[in-house]
Design an enzyme around this catalytic site. Structure first.
Site, PDB file in Angstrom:
ATOM      1  N   CYS A   1       7.140  -8.034  -4.999  1.00 13.80           N
ATOM      2  CA  CYS A   1       6.713  -7.304  -3.885  1.00 13.80           C
ATOM      3  C   CYS A   1       7.281  -7.417  -2.590  1.00 13.80           C
ATOM      4  O   CYS A   1       8.061  -7.005  -1.874  1.00 13.80           O
ATOM      5  CB  CYS A   1       5.738  -6.595  -3.861  1.00 13.80           C
ATOM      6  SG  CYS A   1       4.087  -7.765  -4.634  1.00 13.80           S
TER       7      CYS A   1
ATOM      8  N   HIS B   1       1.965  -6.261   2.526  1.00 11.74           N
ATOM      9  CA  HIS B   1       1.968  -7.860   2.425  1.00 11.74           C
ATOM     10  C   HIS B   1       2.867  -8.223   3.876  1.00 11.74           C
ATOM     11  O   HIS B   1       3.194  -7.401   4.271  1.00 11.74           O
ATOM     12  CB  HIS B   1       2.837  -8.286   1.413  1.00 11.74           C
ATOM     13  CG  HIS B   1       2.356  -8.622  -0.197  1.00 11.74           C
ATOM     14  ND1 HIS B   1       1.143  -7.846  -0.338  1.00 11.74           N
ATOM     15  CD2 HIS B   1       2.841  -8.480  -1.520  1.00 11.74           C
ATOM     16  CE1 HIS B   1       0.461  -8.332  -1.203  1.00 11.74           C
ATOM     17  NE2 HIS B   1       1.414  -7.930  -2.025  1.00 11.74           N
TER      18      HIS B   1
END
Length: 340
Positions: free
Chosen positions: A146, A237
Site C-alpha cells: 500500500c 499512509h
C-alpha cells in the site's frame, strides 16, 4: 453494452475485501459473482456474518450472497479472482487457483518480486501488463504494498530524473489489518518499526519504475532508503520524500509536472480512476489524513526545491488506493487494453 467481467472476491469479510465489495456496487462492467471467506463462514450469507466497518450499510447486492470456499471448484464461473487474502494464507490458495486455470489479481505480497509477474500501479506502469499478451495460460498480477503504491504514484512524473530517494513513512494502523495492532500498543504511541516494510518499499518501487516486457526485466536502479513508522491514525499512509535529482528544479517546475500528470486510466476515463491522480495542495499544513485523504488520488504538499533536491509530503488511502481500489483499477486497465 460492454460485456460484464465476472469476478470472485477472496477474503471478502476483511478490511480490503469490504472495500472491494463497496467499490464494485453498481459497477458498469464488473459483476461480483462470488464472495469467499474463512471455512467457518462458508454457506452463510455475507450480510449476516460481515462486521461492516465502512461508512454506510453493506451494499444491497452483496447481502444475500452465500459465502463460498477459496477452492477452485467454487471459483469456476468467474473470469478473474480478486484476492484480498492475508499474506500468510494467500500463496497456497492462489497457486491452486492458477493450477486450475483461473486468472488472479492479488493484493498479497508473495511473488510480487517474481520477474515474470507484473506488479501494477496502473498510472505508474500499466505498460508492464503487456507481458500478459505472451501468456499461454492463466495469469497472475500483483498489487504493490500500500505504501509503495502511494509513493510511486506521487513521484512518477519526476522519476526519470531522480538519482536517489530518501523516504520516511508515517503509516496508519489500518495497514496492519483489522486485528493487526492492539489498542495498548498504539494509543498515544509511535512505533518506528514495521516488519519487512522498508525492504518492500525499496524493492517494489524499483520494480514498478523499471522496465518489463518481451522477456526483459530491468529494475529502475536507483537507491531507495526508507524508514517506516506506525502512527496512531486510523486511515491514510503519509510519506516524507526527499529526491536527489539530476538537474535543478524550481517549485513551479515541480508543481507543473505533478498537476499535469495523467496516464492511461485517466485517458480512458476508467470508472475507478481519479480525474487527477496527483492533487497538489498549497496549504502550508497539508496534507493531513483528517482533511485531505482522497480514496484514489495521492495528495501532495510541503513542496520544496533547493538546487537538485526536491522534497514533498505525500498522502494516500492505504485501503483504497493502496489495496482494494488499485485491484479494481488494474482490472479496468486490463479491460481497456483488451487483455480480458
Amino acid at each position: 453494452m460492454m460485456d460484464k467481467v465476472k469476478v470472485s472476491i477472496l477474503g471478502a469479510t476483511g478490511l480490503v475485501g469490504q472495500w472491494m465489495v463497496k467499490l464494485l456496487e453498481d459497477h458498469p462492467y464488473i459483476e461480483v459473482a462470488a464472495l469467499s471467506a474463512s471455512p467457518g463462514k462458508v454457506g452463510q450469507r455475507y450480510g449476516d456474518v460481515v462486521k461492516w466497518f465502512i461508512e454506510g450499510d453493506v451494499p444491497e447486492y452483496a447481502r444475500g450472497i452465500k459465502l463460498t470456499s477459496t477452492e477452485p471448484v467454487d471459483q469456476r464461473n468467474v473470469d478473474v479472482v480478486l484476492s484480498a487474502l492475508p499474506n500468510d494464507v494467500a500463496e497456497p490458495v492462489e497457486a491452486k487457483l492458477l493450477e486450475a486455470g483461473l486468472n488472479v489479481i492479488s493484493n498479497a505480497s508473495p511473488r510480487r518480486m517474481d520477474p515474470n509477474v507484473p506488479l501494477i500501479n496502473p498510472e505508474v506502469n500499466w505498460q508492464h501488463l503487456e507481458v500478459l499478451r505472451e501468456s499461454k495460460g492463466p495469469w497472475l498480477v500483483k498489487n504493490p504494498n500500500c505504501t509503495s503504491a502511494i509513493i510511486t504514484l506521487a513521484i512518477k512524473p519526476l522519476a526519470e530524473h531522480i538519482r536517489e530517494l530518501y523516504v520516511t513513512t508515517l503509516q496508519a494502523v489500518s495497514g496492519a489489518g483489522y486485528m493487526g495492532l492492539s489498542y495498548l500498543a498504539i494509543e498515544g504511541n509511535v512505533i518506528p518499526f514495521i516488519k519487512g516494510e522498508e525492504d518492500k518499499i525499496a524493492a517494489e518501487s524499483n520494480k514498478m519504475l523499471g522496465v518489463m516486457g518481451k522477456g526483459k526485466y530491468e529494475p529502475w536502479g536507483r537507491p531507495v532508503r526508507v524508514t517506516s513508522i506506525r502512527v496512531p491514525v486510523k486511515y491514510g499512509h503519509m510519506a516524507s520524500i526527499f529526491m536527489v535529482m539530476d538537474k535543478e528544479y524550481s517549485i513551479d517546475d515541480v508543481k507543473r509536472e505533478l498537476t499535469s500528470f495523467k496516464s492511461l486510466p485517466q485517458e480512458a476515463n476508467l470508472p475507478t480512476a481519479p480525474p487527477r491522480p496527483i492533487i497538489v495542495s498549497n496549504r502550508p499544513d497539508a496534507p493531513q489524513p483528517t482533511r485531505d485523504l482522497d480514496h484514489m488520488a495521492v495528495t501532495v504538499g510541503r513542496l520544496m526545491a533547493s538546487g537538485s533536491v526536491v522534497r514533498m509530503v505525500a498522502l494516500g488511502d492505504n485501503l483504497v488506493r493502496g489495496a482494494a481500489g488499485i485491484t479494481i483499477l488494474t482490472l479496468e486497465t486490463m479491460k481497456a487494453m483488451k487483455l480480458i
